[in-house]
Design a protein around this motif. Sequence first.
Motif, PDB file in Angstrom:
ATOM      1  N   TYR A 150      12.260  -9.271   1.335  1.00 28.52           N
ATOM      2  CA  TYR A 150      12.406  -8.921  -0.014  1.00 28.52           C
ATOM      3  C   TYR A 150      12.907  -7.496   0.013  1.00 28.52           C
ATOM      4  O   TYR A 150      13.020  -6.712   1.059  1.00 28.52           O
ATOM      5  CB  TYR A 150      11.040  -8.563  -0.568  1.00 28.52           C
ATOM      6  N   THR A 151      13.532  -7.282  -1.155  1.00 30.37           N
ATOM      7  CA  THR A 151      14.465  -5.877  -1.260  1.00 30.37           C
ATOM      8  C   THR A 151      13.620  -4.857  -2.102  1.00 30.37           C
ATOM      9  O   THR A 151      14.060  -3.953  -2.769  1.00 30.37           O
ATOM     10  CB  THR A 151      15.809  -6.034  -1.819  1.00 30.37           C
ATOM     11  N   TYR A 152      12.574  -5.298  -2.533  1.00 28.73           N
ATOM     12  CA  TYR A 152      11.702  -4.654  -3.626  1.00 28.73           C
ATOM     13  C   TYR A 152      10.086  -4.708  -2.801  1.00 28.73           C
ATOM     14  O   TYR A 152       9.624  -5.220  -1.965  1.00 28.73           O
ATOM     15  CB  TYR A 152      11.349  -5.008  -4.930  1.00 28.73           C
ATOM     16  N   GLY A 153       9.317  -3.636  -3.545  1.00 31.82           N
ATOM     17  CA  GLY A 153       7.850  -3.394  -2.619  1.00 31.82           C
ATOM     18  C   GLY A 153       6.936  -3.903  -3.350  1.00 31.82           C
ATOM     19  O   GLY A 153       5.742  -3.405  -2.839  1.00 31.82           O
ATOM     20  N   SER A 154       6.883  -4.707  -4.196  1.00 34.30           N
ATOM     21  CA  SER A 154       5.468  -5.209  -5.128  1.00 34.30           C
ATOM     22  C   SER A 154       5.187  -6.394  -4.640  1.00 34.30           C
ATOM     23  O   SER A 154       3.909  -6.449  -5.060  1.00 34.30           O
ATOM     24  CB  SER A 154       6.045  -5.314  -6.586  1.00 34.30           C
ATOM     25  N   ARG A 155       5.656  -6.967  -3.743  1.00 32.75           N
ATOM     26  CA  ARG A 155       4.930  -8.060  -3.136  1.00 32.75           C
ATOM     27  C   ARG A 155       4.325  -8.031  -1.997  1.00 32.75           C
ATOM     28  O   ARG A 155       4.271  -7.384  -1.126  1.00 32.75           O
ATOM     29  CB  ARG A 155       6.217  -9.098  -2.771  1.00 32.75           C
TER      30      ARG A 155
ATOM     31  N   ASN B  97      11.334   8.003   5.057  1.00 29.89           N
ATOM     32  CA  ASN B  97      12.432   8.687   4.418  1.00 29.89           C
ATOM     33  C   ASN B  97      12.469  10.350   4.849  1.00 29.89           C
ATOM     34  O   ASN B  97      11.446  10.869   4.857  1.00 29.89           O
ATOM     35  CB  ASN B  97      11.991   8.547   2.798  1.00 29.89           C
ATOM     36  N   PRO B  98      13.639  10.430   5.271  1.00 28.84           N
ATOM     37  CA  PRO B  98      13.713  12.013   5.638  1.00 28.84           C
ATOM     38  C   PRO B  98      13.521  13.053   4.794  1.00 28.84           C
ATOM     39  O   PRO B  98      13.291  14.198   4.929  1.00 28.84           O
ATOM     40  CB  PRO B  98      15.236  12.121   6.294  1.00 28.84           C
ATOM     41  N   ASP B  99      13.519  12.758   3.226  1.00 26.60           N
ATOM     42  CA  ASP B  99      13.195  13.623   2.355  1.00 26.60           C
ATOM     43  C   ASP B  99      11.978  12.996   1.426  1.00 26.60           C
ATOM     44  O   ASP B  99      12.004  12.311   0.942  1.00 26.60           O
ATOM     45  CB  ASP B  99      14.327  13.458   1.215  1.00 26.60           C
ATOM     46  N   TYR B 100      10.781  14.018   1.667  1.00 27.76           N
ATOM     47  CA  TYR B 100       9.819  13.789   1.154  1.00 27.76           C
ATOM     48  C   TYR B 100       9.740  13.349  -0.329  1.00 27.76           C
ATOM     49  O   TYR B 100       9.184  12.448  -0.875  1.00 27.76           O
ATOM     50  CB  TYR B 100       8.621  14.973   1.356  1.00 27.76           C
ATOM     51  N   LYS B 101      10.471  14.470  -0.911  1.00 26.74           N
ATOM     52  CA  LYS B 101      10.419  14.287  -2.440  1.00 26.74           C
ATOM     53  C   LYS B 101      11.189  13.138  -3.009  1.00 26.74           C
ATOM     54  O   LYS B 101      10.966  12.401  -3.804  1.00 26.74           O
ATOM     55  CB  LYS B 101      10.960  15.526  -3.093  1.00 26.74           C
TER      56      LYS B 101
ATOM     57  N   THR C  96      11.673   0.017   1.097  1.00 19.61           N
ATOM     58  CA  THR C  96      10.396  -0.637   1.783  1.00 19.61           C
ATOM     59  C   THR C  96       9.948  -0.113   3.459  1.00 19.61           C
ATOM     60  O   THR C  96       9.257  -0.714   3.843  1.00 19.61           O
ATOM     61  CB  THR C  96      10.462  -2.081   1.596  1.00 19.61           C
ATOM     62  N   LYS C  97      10.911   0.735   3.952  1.00 23.10           N
ATOM     63  CA  LYS C  97      10.759   1.415   5.407  1.00 23.10           C
ATOM     64  C   LYS C  97       9.564   2.300   5.096  1.00 23.10           C
ATOM     65  O   LYS C  97       8.741   2.306   5.968  1.00 23.10           O
ATOM     66  CB  LYS C  97      12.035   1.892   5.679  1.00 23.10           C
ATOM     67  N   GLU C  98       9.690   2.978   4.073  1.00 23.84           N
ATOM     68  CA  GLU C  98       8.497   4.023   3.478  1.00 23.84           C
ATOM     69  C   GLU C  98       7.427   3.472   2.779  1.00 23.84           C
ATOM     70  O   GLU C  98       6.154   3.520   3.210  1.00 23.84           O
ATOM     71  CB  GLU C  98       9.174   5.202   3.385  1.00 23.84           C
ATOM     72  N   VAL C  99       7.952   3.058   1.504  1.00 22.11           N
ATOM     73  CA  VAL C  99       6.809   2.548   0.730  1.00 22.11           C
ATOM     74  C   VAL C  99       6.732   1.273   0.878  1.00 22.11           C
ATOM     75  O   VAL C  99       7.309   0.431   0.208  1.00 22.11           O
ATOM     76  CB  VAL C  99       7.241   2.999  -0.907  1.00 22.11           C
ATOM     77  N   ILE C 100       5.635   0.614   1.402  1.00 25.79           N
ATOM     78  CA  ILE C 100       5.430  -0.569   1.982  1.00 25.79           C
ATOM     79  C   ILE C 100       4.922  -1.501   0.876  1.00 25.79           C
ATOM     80  O   ILE C 100       5.171  -2.705   0.629  1.00 25.79           O
ATOM     81  CB  ILE C 100       4.513  -0.540   3.223  1.00 25.79           C
ATOM     82  N   TRP C 101       4.104  -0.953  -0.040  1.00 29.09           N
ATOM     83  CA  TRP C 101       3.730  -1.696  -1.117  1.00 29.09           C
ATOM     84  C   TRP C 101       3.609  -0.610  -2.355  1.00 29.09           C
ATOM     85  O   TRP C 101       3.019   0.235  -2.164  1.00 29.09           O
ATOM     86  CB  TRP C 101       2.255  -2.257  -0.955  1.00 29.09           C
ATOM     87  N   GLU C 102       3.993  -1.208  -3.547  1.00 28.68           N
ATOM     88  CA  GLU C 102       3.824  -0.307  -5.066  1.00 28.68           C
ATOM     89  C   GLU C 102       3.514  -1.185  -6.082  1.00 28.68           C
ATOM     90  O   GLU C 102       3.946  -2.316  -6.262  1.00 28.68           O
ATOM     91  CB  GLU C 102       4.981   0.676  -5.024  1.00 28.68           C
ATOM     92  N   VAL C 103       2.917  -0.587  -7.136  1.00 28.54           N
ATOM     93  CA  VAL C 103       2.678  -1.226  -8.339  1.00 28.54           C
ATOM     94  C   VAL C 103       3.888  -1.016  -9.257  1.00 28.54           C
ATOM     95  O   VAL C 103       4.537   0.046  -9.379  1.00 28.54           O
ATOM     96  CB  VAL C 103       1.394  -0.796  -9.018  1.00 28.54           C
ATOM     97  N   GLU C 104       4.670  -2.082  -9.600  1.00 25.44           N
ATOM     98  CA  GLU C 104       5.626  -1.649 -10.559  1.00 25.44           C
ATOM     99  C   GLU C 104       5.430  -2.031 -12.059  1.00 25.44           C
ATOM    100  O   GLU C 104       4.657  -2.509 -12.603  1.00 25.44           O
ATOM    101  CB  GLU C 104       6.811  -3.069 -10.453  1.00 25.44           C
TER     102      GLU C 104
ATOM    103  N   PRO D  90       2.602   4.138  -5.715  1.00 26.57           N
ATOM    104  CA  PRO D  90       2.425   3.611  -4.233  1.00 26.57           C
ATOM    105  C   PRO D  90       0.841   3.201  -3.962  1.00 26.57           C
ATOM    106  O   PRO D  90       0.049   3.967  -4.257  1.00 26.57           O
ATOM    107  CB  PRO D  90       3.050   4.635  -3.327  1.00 26.57           C
ATOM    108  N   LEU D  91       0.857   2.077  -3.373  1.00 24.82           N
ATOM    109  CA  LEU D  91      -0.370   1.735  -2.728  1.00 24.82           C
ATOM    110  C   LEU D  91      -0.458   1.696  -1.324  1.00 24.82           C
ATOM    111  O   LEU D  91      -1.410   1.809  -0.725  1.00 24.82           O
ATOM    112  CB  LEU D  91      -0.503   0.066  -3.069  1.00 24.82           C
ATOM    113  N   LEU D  92       0.559   1.901  -0.630  1.00 22.58           N
ATOM    114  CA  LEU D  92       0.551   1.930   1.005  1.00 22.58           C
ATOM    115  C   LEU D  92       2.006   2.540   1.318  1.00 22.58           C
ATOM    116  O   LEU D  92       3.039   2.005   0.999  1.00 22.58           O
ATOM    117  CB  LEU D  92       0.408   0.654   1.570  1.00 22.58           C
ATOM    118  N   ARG D  93       1.853   3.653   2.013  1.00 17.55           N
ATOM    119  CA  ARG D  93       2.816   4.267   2.551  1.00 17.55           C
ATOM    120  C   ARG D  93       3.084   4.177   4.126  1.00 17.55           C
ATOM    121  O   ARG D  93       1.881   4.570   4.703  1.00 17.55           O
ATOM    122  CB  ARG D  93       3.361   5.445   1.916  1.00 17.55           C
TER     123      ARG D  93
END
Length: 599
Positions: free
Chosen positions: A197-202, A248-252, A265-273, A374-377
């Motif tokens: 996937y290219t998105y993080g909600s799945r 992600n090298p930039d926290y913000k 999705t490298k950093e934010v593994i799961w999020e609510v859209e 974000p649900l999991l980073r």
Amino acid sequence: MKRILYSILISGLVMTSSCKKFLDTSPTDFLSPKNFYRNEADINAALNGVYDVLGKSSTYGRNLYFELDVADDSFIALSSWTQDAGLYNYNPSDLKITDTWTAMYNGINRANMLLENISKASMDPAKKRAAEGEALFLRAYYYFILANNWGNVPLKLTATASASEVNFPNTPYKTVYQQIVADMEKAADMVFPIANYTYGSRVTQSVVWGILARVNLKMAGAPLRDASRYAEVKKWAEKVRAAGHSLNPDYKQVFINMCQNKYDTKEVIWEVEFGKKNGTQDEEGSVGSINGIAANANIGYSYGAKHTTEKYYNSFDDNDLRRDWNIGPYSYDTNGGRVAYTNIQIYNRCDAKWRREYETTLPKFNGTTSINFPLLRYSDVLLMLAEAENEMNGPTQTAIDAVNEVKRRAHGKTLNTLELVKSVTITNGGTTTYTSAPTVTFSGGGGTGAVATAFLSAGKVTAIYLTNPGSGYTSAPTITFSGGAGSGAAAIAVLTKIASSNFDLTQAETTTKEDFRAAIRKERSLELGYEGLRRFDLIRWGQFYSTMKNLANEITTTAPASYTYAAKSAQNVSEKDTLFAIPALELSLNKVILQNKGW
């Protein structure tokens, strides 16, 4: 549970769309299981209904990171409030408590219906298996939220067949957690890898592994205190790490991406859209609207109703780039311009992790936003790995390296050994004719990437806010100001060898297991503040009550008089508040359920 069951039966399979990446429409007719679950479209519609619960205002649209996660890093800055779950002054009839409980059981029942009927569908076997795994995981995740917040909750693994099914006893906490782990472990082998996937909600394998680490970490803490679970935490966290995730090298930028519907999705593994459809709000997201920096419609309306505590602000060191992102360093004027805070205005500062000035989806509504949550980073996974490893083996290099990876990003540490811009010193505020903040430009010095914002007072430049320190500088870059209808402003850049300075854990922080434990717990607070995890952490460490009482004393003795109300939540906390009250409506209908202790 009668209210829950009636609402399930009435709604049938009419479910709204929240996981918009795999379903843009939902069924509009009332359908029975006999006529549904026939093909891939039916399964996707049903699965979408299971996901839908995540985006409700009673869950991650608002409650689970606002009223239901008040701890020592924040307070509800609504001085007129005297009774609310977020103030730990409520009764079992509280609607937020009731609505969150109801939403969780709605999601569980929807998952049960899908799991019982998915075998009927004619569809690609791999996709069917993945859909079943996602439903199984989500059912377990909803039970995880329930058990965390209410303890011994009824465990129901079959769909509701009749509105007369109302009497369900409390299931022992340990039994609920055993079911959660069993379901999640089964799901881990069924769902697709995150690379699909290219998105993080799945729900993907990385999601299941990471949440299994969190579940087992809770089981290792209060109230079960099963230390054997630390090995499971490490196992699942290492699987996430091996899947190729990175910070992600930039926290913000992690949070700006959420405001702009961008995915990492490298950093934010799961999020609510949260998003919009046909120009209207598609879900009830309040990320950046109930919290965020207070703003009017020029920016995107925000109540800014969650403020930092001085304790949390002071827990950051001055070089930690997370402080001025998590905690707002400025307010907005009536025209949307930034007004820098002084050092003494700490209690004014908002939870600023999600800022509507970066929201790109238009129009911007007053009460809701399109900003994801974000649900999991990956940084959470690294810190869970470190915590489990330390509890088993003490401060090993594996654990130290995991924490240092998070700390380095937090301090702008890069792979090179050249200098970054630490600060900007104003040497001349210019004429008094500036009508808007001039643009700040950095040039020369051998490096790139430094970015800063100017602030005005009485027509002069009076403050510079460094938003990016850049990298690779061998000498101080030249600073120029342009625009704003003024002239004469000047400033110099002050460099620091942040890239080569040692912001890693110190020897004193890693000498013993106890030293390192304290360092890890602090790092979780700094990194994950305002993400709905602080109360969870304090309770599993057995520190919630004592921490809140210490906070109450600190606020009442040190806060400005106008902000002594910030101590309300901490003052009201009692030992019973490690669990929420089971809703009064549930108790009135379910004749065999027992209320939590103290309620």
